[in-house]
Enzyme design. Structure first.
Site, PDB file in Angstrom:
ATOM      1  N   GLN A 182       3.245  10.010   0.778  1.00 48.89           N
ATOM      2  CA  GLN A 182       4.521   9.283   0.858  1.00 48.89           C
ATOM      3  C   GLN A 182       5.413   9.522  -0.353  1.00 48.89           C
ATOM      4  O   GLN A 182       6.591   9.161  -0.324  1.00 48.89           O
ATOM      5  CB  GLN A 182       4.275   7.782   1.021  1.00 48.89           C
ATOM      6  CG  GLN A 182       3.680   7.431   2.384  1.00 48.89           C
ATOM      7  CD  GLN A 182       3.521   5.931   2.521  1.00 48.89           C
ATOM      8  OE1 GLN A 182       2.524   5.373   2.077  1.00 48.89           O
ATOM      9  NE2 GLN A 182       4.493   5.295   3.134  1.00 48.89           N
ATOM     10  N   CYS A 215       6.009   0.377   7.615  1.00 49.05           N
ATOM     11  CA  CYS A 215       5.646   1.468   6.706  1.00 49.05           C
ATOM     12  C   CYS A 215       6.843   1.775   5.820  1.00 49.05           C
ATOM     13  O   CYS A 215       7.979   1.802   6.311  1.00 49.05           O
ATOM     14  CB  CYS A 215       5.264   2.691   7.535  1.00 49.05           C
ATOM     15  SG  CYS A 215       4.857   4.139   6.548  1.00 49.05           S
ATOM     16  N   LEU A 216       6.601   2.008   4.549  1.00 51.11           N
ATOM     17  CA  LEU A 216       7.693   2.332   3.633  1.00 51.11           C
ATOM     18  C   LEU A 216       8.396   3.627   4.034  1.00 51.11           C
ATOM     19  O   LEU A 216       9.535   3.850   3.669  1.00 51.11           O
ATOM     20  CB  LEU A 216       7.156   2.458   2.200  1.00 51.11           C
ATOM     21  CG  LEU A 216       6.635   1.167   1.560  1.00 51.11           C
ATOM     22  CD1 LEU A 216       5.977   1.456   0.221  1.00 51.11           C
ATOM     23  CD2 LEU A 216       7.753   0.150   1.396  1.00 51.11           C
ATOM     24  N   HIS A 269      -4.290   1.851   7.602  1.00 52.17           N
ATOM     25  CA  HIS A 269      -2.931   2.404   7.607  1.00 52.17           C
ATOM     26  C   HIS A 269      -2.810   3.520   6.554  1.00 52.17           C
ATOM     27  O   HIS A 269      -2.294   4.602   6.842  1.00 52.17           O
ATOM     28  CB  HIS A 269      -1.940   1.271   7.316  1.00 52.17           C
ATOM     29  CG  HIS A 269      -0.509   1.699   7.253  1.00 52.17           C
ATOM     30  ND1 HIS A 269       0.423   1.337   8.197  1.00 52.17           N
ATOM     31  CD2 HIS A 269       0.154   2.454   6.341  1.00 52.17           C
ATOM     32  CE1 HIS A 269       1.595   1.859   7.880  1.00 52.17           C
ATOM     33  NE2 HIS A 269       1.462   2.537   6.744  1.00 52.17           N
ATOM     34  N   GLU A 270      -3.309   3.237   5.349  1.00 48.13           N
ATOM     35  CA  GLU A 270      -3.165   4.215   4.265  1.00 48.13           C
ATOM     36  C   GLU A 270      -4.054   5.432   4.486  1.00 48.13           C
ATOM     37  O   GLU A 270      -3.652   6.565   4.208  1.00 48.13           O
ATOM     38  CB  GLU A 270      -3.477   3.567   2.897  1.00 48.13           C
ATOM     39  CG  GLU A 270      -2.613   2.358   2.550  1.00 48.13           C
ATOM     40  CD  GLU A 270      -1.126   2.595   2.708  1.00 48.13           C
ATOM     41  OE1 GLU A 270      -0.678   3.750   2.599  1.00 48.13           O
ATOM     42  OE2 GLU A 270      -0.404   1.607   2.969  1.00 48.13           O
ATOM     43  N   GLY A 297       0.829  -1.197   0.000  1.00 50.35           N
ATOM     44  CA  GLY A 297       0.000   0.000   0.000  1.00 50.35           C
ATOM     45  C   GLY A 297       0.863   1.247   0.000  1.00 50.35           C
ATOM     46  O   GLY A 297       2.029   1.204   0.405  1.00 50.35           O
ATOM     47  N   HIS A 299      -2.491   7.850   6.780  1.00 53.28           N
ATOM     48  CA  HIS A 299      -1.483   8.704   6.129  1.00 53.28           C
ATOM     49  C   HIS A 299      -2.121   9.994   5.625  1.00 53.28           C
ATOM     50  O   HIS A 299      -1.506  11.062   5.670  1.00 53.28           O
ATOM     51  CB  HIS A 299      -0.865   7.982   4.927  1.00 53.28           C
ATOM     52  CG  HIS A 299       0.343   7.151   5.262  1.00 53.28           C
ATOM     53  ND1 HIS A 299       1.478   7.679   5.820  1.00 53.28           N
ATOM     54  CD2 HIS A 299       0.594   5.824   5.092  1.00 53.28           C
ATOM     55  CE1 HIS A 299       2.388   6.726   5.987  1.00 53.28           C
ATOM     56  NE2 HIS A 299       1.879   5.584   5.554  1.00 53.28           N
TER      57      HIS A 299
END
Ligand SMILES: [Zn+2]
Length: 286
Positions: free
Chosen positions: A148, A205-206, A247-248, A143, A251
């Site tokens: 990001q 998380c990226l 999660h997304e 995701g 963000h």
């Protein structure tokens, strides 16, 4: 046992996993990777003092990435440099992918703006979506949210493949209710829980590369929004997909998982399998 498999991770809300090979992206992705490698080496090869000075004057990735989506700018100098460094020549100039913004950049802590539904079909928004998909797959992750890549708009992409899942332990897949699903693009998503049931699992998380922590999430959610064609959609999700969506969507409100984690579970990926500290809540349904 790792065998000969390369140990890699699915950072965006995923667990560590193993690939026989890292997934290989498109030639354009490979060009971006080559650029990133060149950049890393160029910094490492500098004398320490010069490297430190160089870092202190670096722009946040979000500022660089925003330049990529500025429609008023002429062909990006970054693009030109990429073509030159990779020996692509003028005829084969290719734009480079945006970098993933790391925690610490303010763009990750700000509320993202809604996209005007009339603008979803525009070249600019479609390019942002295309880039997000490529960046997510190249990472690889399950995701990604637009902030990001430094774009403060309410857009998320997510995807979990049978291949990714096949590298996770079976008991983990079952416990997390992890099932594959096709690529999903959501613009202006609005999320609501469908029940009070929650579960605690490690996620990553990226933008917080190399770390994991246990986060409690709802097990069933419904998300409404627009797809990339500008059509209204509604998604009922459960288990791991519901976790990725939460999660997304977080963000987009400037919230990282570290803002919601059980702090004492925060650890490096290498320590993921170690037992939790005494007093930590147990993983699984709560
Ligand atoms: Zn994330």
């Amino acid at each position: 046992m790792l065998g000969r498999k390369k140990r890699v991770t699915i950072p965006e809300t995923g667990q560590q996993t193993y690939f026989k090979k890292c997934p290989i992206g498109t030639p354009r992705d490979q060009a971006a990777t080559a650029m990133a490698t060149l950049f890393r080496f160029s910094v490492r090869l500098l004398p320490v003092s010069a490297a430190v000075t160089c870092r202190s004057f670096r722009f946040p990735h979000s500022m660089l990435n925003r330049k990529l989506y500025n429609s008023s700018s002429s062909p990006s100098s970054l693009t030109t440099k990429a073509g030159w460094l990779l020996g692509l020549g003028d005829k084969k100039k290719k734009s480079i992918l945006p970098e993933i913004v790391a925690a610490g950049d303010p763009v990750l802590h700000e509320k993202a703006r809604e996209v005007d539904p009339e603008e979803i079909g525009s070249e600019r928004i479609q390019k942002i979506i295309d880039d997000m998909i490529k960046v997510m797959r190249l990472a690889p992750g399950v995701g990604l949210a637009a902030p990001q890549i430094g774009v403060p708009l309410r857009i998320i992409v997510l995807e979990d493949t049978k291949e990714y899942i096949s590298y996770a332990p079976k008991e983990e897949i079952l416990a997390q209710e992890r099932r594959s699903f096709d690529l999903m693009v959501m613009v202006n998503p609005e999320l609501k829980e469908r029940s009070n049931k929650k579960a605690l699992f490690f996620e990553g998380c990226l933008s917080v590369d190399g770390f994991r922590a246990a986060v409690e999430r709802y097990l069933q959610v419904v998300v409404t929004g627009y797809d990339r064609q500008g059509k209204r959609i509604e998604v009922n999700a459960s288990g791991w997909q519901a976790r990725i969506l939460q999660h997304e969507c977080d963000h987009l409100d400037g919230i990282l998982y570290v803002d919601k984690m059980v702090p004492r579970t925060f650890r490096t990926v290498d320590n993921l399998d170690l037992p939790l500290a005494e007093g930590c809540p147990k993983l699984g349904p709560q």
